[in-house]
Design a protein around this motif. Structure first.
Motif, PDB file in Angstrom:
ATOM      1  N   PRO A   1       0.828  -1.211   0.000  1.00  0.00           N
ATOM      2  CA  PRO A   1       0.000   0.000   0.000  1.00  0.00           C
ATOM      3  C   PRO A   1       0.850   1.243   0.000  1.00  0.00           C
ATOM      4  CG  PRO A   1      -0.745  -1.579   1.652  1.00  0.00           C
ATOM      5  CD  PRO A   1       0.567  -2.077   1.133  1.00  0.00           C
TER       6      PRO A   1
ATOM      7  N   ALA B   1      -0.687  -2.307  10.527  1.00  0.00           N
ATOM      8  CA  ALA B   1      -2.061  -2.094  10.054  1.00  0.00           C
ATOM      9  C   ALA B   1      -2.080  -1.777   8.569  1.00  0.00           C
ATOM     10  CB  ALA B   1      -2.703  -0.954  10.842  1.00  0.00           C
ATOM     11  N   GLY B   2      -3.021  -2.387   7.851  1.00  0.00           N
ATOM     12  CA  GLY B   2      -3.180  -2.131   6.424  1.00  0.00           C
ATOM     13  C   GLY B   2      -2.373  -3.040   5.531  1.00  0.00           C
ATOM     14  N   ASN B   3      -1.516  -3.864   6.111  1.00  0.00           N
ATOM     15  CA  ASN B   3      -0.696  -4.779   5.314  1.00  0.00           C
ATOM     16  C   ASN B   3      -1.309  -6.167   5.265  1.00  0.00           C
ATOM     17  OD1 ASN B   3       1.262  -3.044   4.540  1.00  0.00           O
ATOM     18  ND2 ASN B   3       2.793  -3.709   6.019  1.00  0.00           N
ATOM     19  N   ASN B   4      -1.206  -6.788   4.112  1.00  0.00           N
ATOM     20  CA  ASN B   4      -1.575  -8.193   4.005  1.00  0.00           C
ATOM     21  C   ASN B   4      -0.475  -9.059   4.596  1.00  0.00           C
ATOM     22  OD1 ASN B   4      -3.999  -7.730   2.574  1.00  0.00           O
ATOM     23  ND2 ASN B   4      -2.845  -7.498   0.680  1.00  0.00           N
TER      24      ASN B   4
ATOM     25  N   SER C   1      -5.060   1.865  -5.172  1.00  0.00           N
ATOM     26  CA  SER C   1      -5.525   3.012  -4.391  1.00  0.00           C
ATOM     27  C   SER C   1      -5.579   4.228  -5.305  1.00  0.00           C
ATOM     28  CB  SER C   1      -4.558   3.273  -3.227  1.00  0.00           C
ATOM     29  OG  SER C   1      -4.728   4.580  -2.713  1.00  0.00           O
TER      30      SER C   1
END
Length: 263
Positions: free
Chosen positions: A22, A164-167, A249
């Protein structure tokens, strides 16, 4: 992410968008990893010299006159072409310091090579530069040697789900590129996941090696990844499609295109 005498492979469809890191990860961790290097270097395969055979005594009886064997000159492979030199007149984005000279040379060489090999793509070096700016601030403002090798390797965070936000992405390369045998990390100034790099990797500086920590290799690989799927990047909507492939995104797309347009 070059090819020499072997025919170029046909590119396959891109990896799932979730495989890309991201937006903002590199800028968030660049300082944290500024002094970080891989704990182990890739093993260089060097052929060991063959052991000398035991010397056999010469025969005591005269030997027959040997037949004359014609001398055949060895066939040597032609060296890979060097990257296209940057124009003598530099754009303002370079002279003003927005883009370091070595980064510009890598972006320009990638755009020139793809213009010859994939003219239907119509990619501009400025789009590649936009990716480089968002992903790593042009490799921490051009910290690379004249061949494009980074002074300090750039590594993204460990993709183990702790951020947070990472696979969660389990290891795909045995730690060869990212130094982690358990989970993947994005690598290099263009922040490729190891699996994506392995699929698209290109030799941008003609040294016979594809290295994600080399500006020329990473820039050319980025361009080829954006062009994949027969996209025409002279079309604004297809530029958006290509950049979304890099990072799913619209905020990321806006940032990349904003920098590219400014250059």
């Amino acid at each position: 992410m070059g090819k020499h005498s072997a025919p170029r492979r046909k590119l396959r469809s891109p990896y799932a968008l979730a495989a890309l890191v991201p937006v903002g990860l590199v800028s968030a961790v660049a300082a944290a990893h500024a002094g970080q290097q891989l704990t182990t270097e890739p093993t260089k395969q060097v052929a060991e010299p063959a052991p000398e055979s035991a010397q056999t005594p010469a025969p005591t009886t005269p030997a027959a006159t040997p037949a004359i064997t014609p001398v055949v000159a060895p066939v040597t492979a032609e060296p890979a072409p060097a990257p296209a030199p940057a124009p003598e007149v530099l754009p303002e984005s370079v002279t003003s310091g927005q883009i370091p000279r070595i980064n510009y040379e890598a972006y320009y060489a990638a755009g020139s090579k793809l213009a010859q090999e994939l003219p239907g793509c119509g990619i501009s070096w400025k789009l590649i530069a936009g990716i480089g700016r968002v992903e790593s601030t042009h490799a921490n403002n051009g910290k690379a040697d004249p061949t494009g090798v980074l002074e300090v390797p750039i590594l993204g965070p460990v993709l183990d789900g702790s951020l947070a936000g990472n696979n969660v992405i389990h290891d795909t390369d045995g730690g060869e590129l990212d130094g982690d045998p358990h989970f993947d990390r994005a690598v290099g100034p263009m922040q490729f996941l190891p699996e994506t790099w392995k699929h698209y990797a290109e030799d941008g500086n003609g040294d016979g090696v594809t290295d994600p920590q080399n500006l020329f290799d990473a820039a050319l690989t980025t361009g080829r990844y954006l062009c994949d799927g027969n996209l025409d990047l002279r079309d604004s909507s297809q530029v958006t499609k290509a950049v979304l492939r890099y990072n799913n995104s619209m905020d990321y797309v806006s940032k990349v295109r904003g920098w590219a347009d400014g250059y």
